[in-house]
Write an enzyme that holds these catalytic residues in place. Sequence first.
Site, short mmCIF file in Angstrom:
data_model
loop_
_atom_site.label_atom_id
_atom_site.label_comp_id
_atom_site.label_asym_id
_atom_site.label_seq_id
_atom_site.Cartn_x
_atom_site.Cartn_y
_atom_site.Cartn_z
N ASN A 76 0.87 -1.16 0.00
CA ASN A 76 0.00 0.00 0.00
C ASN A 76 0.91 1.22 0.00
O ASN A 76 1.44 1.61 1.04
CB ASN A 76 -0.90 -0.02 1.25
CG ASN A 76 -1.76 1.21 1.34
OD1 ASN A 76 -1.86 1.99 0.38
ND2 ASN A 76 -2.41 1.40 2.48
N GLU A 80 -6.81 5.03 7.38
CA GLU A 80 -6.56 6.45 7.08
C GLU A 80 -7.77 7.06 6.38
O GLU A 80 -8.09 8.23 6.57
CB GLU A 80 -5.28 6.59 6.24
CG GLU A 80 -4.05 6.37 7.11
CD GLU A 80 -2.87 5.73 6.41
OE1 GLU A 80 -2.80 5.78 5.17
OE2 GLU A 80 -2.01 5.16 7.12
N GLY A 96 1.99 2.09 10.73
CA GLY A 96 2.98 3.17 10.60
C GLY A 96 3.64 3.56 11.91
O GLY A 96 4.31 4.57 11.99
N HIS A 104 -9.57 1.54 4.41
CA HIS A 104 -8.30 1.69 5.14
C HIS A 104 -8.50 2.67 6.31
O HIS A 104 -9.26 3.62 6.20
CB HIS A 104 -7.21 2.20 4.19
CG HIS A 104 -5.86 2.15 4.81
ND1 HIS A 104 -5.40 3.15 5.65
CD2 HIS A 104 -4.88 1.22 4.79
CE1 HIS A 104 -4.19 2.82 6.09
NE2 HIS A 104 -3.85 1.66 5.59
N SER A 126 2.93 -2.37 10.41
CA SER A 126 4.38 -2.43 10.68
C SER A 126 5.02 -3.76 10.34
O SER A 126 5.93 -4.23 11.03
CB SER A 126 4.66 -2.04 12.14
OG SER A 126 4.21 -0.72 12.39
N GLU A 180 -6.03 -4.81 10.16
CA GLU A 180 -5.00 -3.80 10.42
C GLU A 180 -5.35 -3.04 11.70
O GLU A 180 -6.11 -2.07 11.64
CB GLU A 180 -4.90 -2.82 9.25
CG GLU A 180 -4.51 -3.47 7.94
CD GLU A 180 -3.81 -2.50 7.02
OE1 GLU A 180 -2.70 -2.80 6.61
OE2 GLU A 180 -4.36 -1.41 6.78
N LYS A 189 0.18 4.23 -0.46
CA LYS A 189 -0.45 5.45 0.05
C LYS A 189 -0.14 6.63 -0.89
O LYS A 189 -0.05 6.42 -2.09
CB LYS A 189 -0.02 5.71 1.49
CG LYS A 189 -0.20 4.45 2.37
CD LYS A 189 0.02 4.67 3.82
CE LYS A 189 -0.17 3.35 4.55
NZ LYS A 189 -0.13 3.48 5.99
P1 PGA Z 1 2.51 0.10 7.69
O1 PGA Z 1 1.10 0.41 6.98
O2 PGA Z 1 3.02 -1.19 7.12
O3 PGA Z 1 3.37 1.28 7.37
O4 PGA Z 1 2.23 -0.04 9.16
C1 PGA Z 1 0.19 -0.62 6.72
C2 PGA Z 1 -1.02 -0.04 6.05
O5 PGA Z 1 -1.36 1.11 6.29
O6 PGA Z 1 -1.67 -0.74 5.25
#
Ligand code: PGA
Length: 248
Positions: free
Chosen positions: A10, A95, A169, A93, A207, A163, A12
């Site tokens: 992803n 976000e 993140g 997601h 992560s 998630e 982003k």
């Molecule tokens: P990350 O993000 O691996 O940076 O924790 C995962 C995601 O947002 O799908």
Amino acid sequence: MRNKPIIAANWKMNKTPNEGIEFFDEIKSNFSGDQDIIIIIGIAFTGLNSFSPVPPIFKAAQNCHWEQSGAYTGEISVDMIKDCGADYVILGHSERRHIFKETDNQINLKMRSVTDKGLSPILCVGETLSQRNENMTDETLKIQLNEALSGLNSFSNLTIAYEPVWAIGTGLTATEDQIKSAHLRIKEILFGLYPNSDDIPILYGGSVNRNNASALIKVENVSGFLIGGASLKVDEFKSIINNVKDIV
Ligand code: PGA
């Protein structure tokens, strides 16, 4: 694990179309024709048309609008995504839910639109830290899944990504026990909605990196990963894929 593991990036709001092409070429030269894995790259809309998928590498959009066309300035329809050669759309997601205030109802409309057009949704679900601390993880997953999947009769193209919001993140990975228990709960909820849903892949995201991928892929009911930060560097992403391939 019965199905091939799925390793999904992803990106982003990262990578220009040209940066994406460079990354894709590197992944293609390492994995095209590989029969043991499915690789999905979640690209910003601007880069979606920049390269053609080569199995086992597929393209995903990171969002869509639920209407097919019309006066929705700044939005992108599923037909537009499909025309770029993408097979998947990441939906719900955290976000999108938290920064852009997307509701379960809107996610459900998007799920319907994506599946109606024959694309495959990757539906993200997961609890916040306060929901986890209040023992609301199971209930949160239940609400998010029931609402997003409401009225959807077919689950053949569905992928779920668990998630936990607090692990995205942050460098904080959920423990193997936390992942195992959440994935089992998701399986139970899916089974309540769709008998025979046993094969719906459930990815873990939060992560994931080259150091923890080998251990996490062994957790029961983990079908692969949705990866943010560690998917931006091609060497790290390749290592994760290779680590998973070594295990399964
Ligand atoms: P990350 O993000 O691996 O940076 O924790 C995962 C995601 O947002 O799908």
